[in-house]
Enzyme design. Sequence first.
Site, PDB file in Angstrom:
ATOM      1  N   LYS A   1      -7.753   6.815   2.285  1.00 53.07           N
ATOM      2  CA  LYS A   1      -8.094   6.997   0.866  1.00 53.07           C
ATOM      3  C   LYS A   1      -9.349   7.836   0.658  1.00 53.07           C
ATOM      4  O   LYS A   1      -9.509   8.467  -0.374  1.00 53.07           O
ATOM      5  CB  LYS A   1      -8.237   5.629   0.195  1.00 53.07           C
TER       6      LYS A   1
ATOM      7  N   ASN B   1      -5.777   7.363  -4.074  1.00 53.28           N
ATOM      8  CA  ASN B   1      -4.563   6.771  -3.501  1.00 53.28           C
ATOM      9  C   ASN B   1      -3.291   7.397  -4.057  1.00 53.28           C
ATOM     10  O   ASN B   1      -2.196   6.946  -3.748  1.00 53.28           O
ATOM     11  CB  ASN B   1      -4.539   5.251  -3.737  1.00 53.28           C
TER      12      ASN B   1
ATOM     13  N   GLY C   1     -15.734  -6.073   2.609  1.00 54.37           N
ATOM     14  CA  GLY C   1     -15.218  -4.754   2.972  1.00 54.37           C
ATOM     15  C   GLY C   1     -15.901  -3.665   2.171  1.00 54.37           C
ATOM     16  O   GLY C   1     -16.458  -3.922   1.085  1.00 54.37           O
TER      17      GLY C   1
HETATM   18  P1  NAP Z   1      -9.928   1.322   4.854  1.00 54.49           P
HETATM   19  O1  NAP Z   1     -10.481   2.358   3.944  1.00 54.49           O
HETATM   20  O2  NAP Z   1      -9.473   1.701   6.200  1.00 54.49           O
HETATM   21  O3  NAP Z   1     -11.077   0.173   4.999  1.00 54.49           O
HETATM   22  C1  NAP Z   1     -10.893  -0.887   5.876  1.00 54.49           C
HETATM   23  C2  NAP Z   1     -11.941  -1.960   5.651  1.00 54.49           C
HETATM   24  O4  NAP Z   1     -11.644  -3.049   6.527  1.00 54.49           O
HETATM   25  C3  NAP Z   1     -13.361  -1.514   5.987  1.00 54.49           C
HETATM   26  O5  NAP Z   1     -14.282  -2.228   5.206  1.00 54.49           O
HETATM   27  C4  NAP Z   1     -13.488  -1.921   7.460  1.00 54.49           C
HETATM   28  O6  NAP Z   1     -14.814  -2.142   7.893  1.00 54.49           O
HETATM   29  C5  NAP Z   1     -12.758  -3.245   7.422  1.00 54.49           C
HETATM   30  N1  NAP Z   1     -12.225  -3.588   8.735  1.00 54.49           N
HETATM   31  C6  NAP Z   1     -11.208  -2.997   9.387  1.00 54.49           C
HETATM   32  N2  NAP Z   1     -11.028  -3.608  10.577  1.00 54.49           N
HETATM   33  C7  NAP Z   1     -11.955  -4.576  10.659  1.00 54.49           C
HETATM   34  C8  NAP Z   1     -12.282  -5.541  11.660  1.00 54.49           C
HETATM   35  N3  NAP Z   1     -11.592  -5.606  12.799  1.00 54.49           N
HETATM   36  N4  NAP Z   1     -13.297  -6.412  11.411  1.00 54.49           N
HETATM   37  C9  NAP Z   1     -13.993  -6.363  10.250  1.00 54.49           C
HETATM   38  N5  NAP Z   1     -13.726  -5.465   9.273  1.00 54.49           N
HETATM   39  C10 NAP Z   1     -12.720  -4.579   9.478  1.00 54.49           C
HETATM   40  O7  NAP Z   1      -8.708   0.545   4.188  1.00 54.49           O
HETATM   41  P2  NAP Z   1      -8.449   0.321   2.629  1.00 54.49           P
HETATM   42  O8  NAP Z   1      -7.662   1.437   2.089  1.00 54.49           O
HETATM   43  O9  NAP Z   1      -9.733  -0.052   1.995  1.00 54.49           O
HETATM   44  O10 NAP Z   1      -7.464  -0.969   2.644  1.00 54.49           O
HETATM   45  C11 NAP Z   1      -7.956  -2.227   3.028  1.00 54.49           C
HETATM   46  C12 NAP Z   1      -6.903  -3.317   2.775  1.00 54.49           C
HETATM   47  O11 NAP Z   1      -6.626  -3.440   1.381  1.00 54.49           O
HETATM   48  C13 NAP Z   1      -5.571  -3.037   3.445  1.00 54.49           C
HETATM   49  O12 NAP Z   1      -5.079  -4.233   3.994  1.00 54.49           O
HETATM   50  C14 NAP Z   1      -4.688  -2.576   2.303  1.00 54.49           C
HETATM   51  O13 NAP Z   1      -3.322  -2.858   2.531  1.00 54.49           O
HETATM   52  C15 NAP Z   1      -5.233  -3.411   1.160  1.00 54.49           C
HETATM   53  N6  NAP Z   1      -4.945  -2.771  -0.130  1.00 54.49           N
HETATM   54  C16 NAP Z   1      -4.088  -3.394  -0.993  1.00 54.49           C
HETATM   55  C17 NAP Z   1      -3.812  -2.818  -2.210  1.00 54.49           C
HETATM   56  C18 NAP Z   1      -2.895  -3.501  -3.162  1.00 54.49           C
HETATM   57  O14 NAP Z   1      -2.384  -2.852  -4.066  1.00 54.49           O
HETATM   58  N7  NAP Z   1      -2.681  -4.767  -3.001  1.00 54.49           N
HETATM   59  C19 NAP Z   1      -4.420  -1.614  -2.580  1.00 54.49           C
HETATM   60  C20 NAP Z   1      -5.301  -1.025  -1.687  1.00 54.49           C
HETATM   61  C21 NAP Z   1      -5.565  -1.609  -0.464  1.00 54.49           C
HETATM   62  P3  NAP Z   1     -15.696  -0.911   8.516  1.00 54.49           P
HETATM   63  O15 NAP Z   1     -16.247  -0.154   7.363  1.00 54.49           O
HETATM   64  O16 NAP Z   1     -16.722  -1.618   9.326  1.00 54.49           O
HETATM   65  O17 NAP Z   1     -14.736  -0.091   9.355  1.00 54.49           O
END
Ligand code: NAP
Length: 499
Positions: free
Chosen positions: A295, A316, A357
Amino acid sequence: MAKICLCLTGKTLEANLETLEKYRKYVDLAELRADFLDPDERLLIRRFPALVDIPVILTVRRASDGGRFQGGEGARITLLCKALAFAEVDRRKNFAYVDLEEDLNVPSLEEAARTFGSRVIRSFHNLQGVDADLAGRLRGLLHVGDEIPKAAVSPRNLADVLSIYRAVRGLEKQEKIVLGMGAYGLNTRILAERLGSFLSYTSARDEGLAAPGQLDPRELAETYRFRKIDAGTELYGIAGFPLTATSSPPFFNKVYSEENINAVYVPFPSDTMESFMELAGELKLRGASVTVPYKEKVLPYLHAESEVVRAVGACNTLVATPEGWQGYNTDCRGFSDSLLDFAGGKDLKGRKITILGAGGAARAVAFEVHRLRGKALILNRTASRAKRLAEPYRFAWAGIDSGGAELISRYRDIIVQTTSLGMEPGTEGDPLPDYHFSGRELVMDLIYKPERTRFLKRAADAGCAVRNGYDMLIRQAVYQYAFFMKTEFPARLLPQMRI
Ligand code: NAP
């Protein structure tokens, strides 16, 4: 029009007949994989085409091409000969096609096939990658004019997938079968018509898919509306990685189907954003969703962006324009509509909120919490990212270690979990294992697969009101649909979309 072929991989002919009956309405032809049959059953394959009124491909795949036939080449050729020679005068009772690998040159076998009306599919399998000169190799497969060349290759990344689409460009008129195996190749199975492929192979999910990346016939025919895909079909898709937990394809394809829109929405597991953008250009995608982890990484590829994207720093939703990609962010409103519906009230004034996050989704959440006048604490594994996100909004921030977790006691009216920890397939993950819920927090986890993450389950067990991310997904997809299609989402469909 590309056809749907069901690969039959049962151990007995009877089991295969049962599978075929189950899927008959979704398939145009079947492939009898004789290499999966018990040895005794292999002696009976000659009878199989007469038992089904659907064209059948005979395949006896050896292990080196990904099959199960362990015997020598002599035994394989004998088996093929018995099935193709001694055939019926009525050609409908014979195998309609036989798959012979490019290095299997047995003139008597080919002659028997031709005499009794079995057309040769001349195949090669690259289990290691995609041939540099795929087009040349396909052309070279044509031994005689009526054979159908087939290439089954193994894209290792999205750039390999792009090379498949480019290779077939110059071969469009030629009858052929082309497919990419594995997770990256899934889109080539859905877009077989776009590749000019004569068929797309499927197999029964209940019985274990026959090959990696294959779809179930019902999924291909119903979810992806395979038989409706033609040259005029508009393509949409989703970029992300690993993209194993997305509900967007069934959502969009269902609306397209209900609204009779000639469009299909395809998942593109993408190892890099760059290769997704190139493939999107090649396939002339009209729009795309962008998910974890792209994103923020998608921003440099935008020709123009909405004010929200600029403010949030995450996008997105991509919409193709003649000048380039226009970026939007529908997570913001999708999230806040869902949160307000869950928490009640018109805004978040006076509420103390913890955001777990600091990735793309957290950016949307923080933006909306600030817009709705809430006060927040941002906790993230990488503390510097939490700081960067929190400071412009004057939110508190910390690393997600035990020190950070203690701060939550001052920000726990609502906890919003936005990390990808706990999402399928890593369902054991919990971003805050040491935190004990009081039972009074409202807890929202943006993940919706699984339905309850370990984190959300712990919260519910402690008596908290909880909500997963499915409602947000639907709400943001409704906004996304309006950007893609330039028309409001049909309200009458909303109740059906909450599956
Ligand atoms: P992203 O930009 O890749 O961010 C991932 C986040 O998770 C970061 O804060 C990262 O921390 C943290 N993280 C990843 N692996 C980790 C670990 N092993 N331990 C601790 N923290 C960890 O992803 P995103 O786009 O924000 O999406 C995040 C989640 O939200 C996903 O599961 C996605 O499916 C969900 N989501 C849902 C919707 C919905 O409509 N329901 C919409 C958007 C997103 P660091 O910064 O330290 O790497």
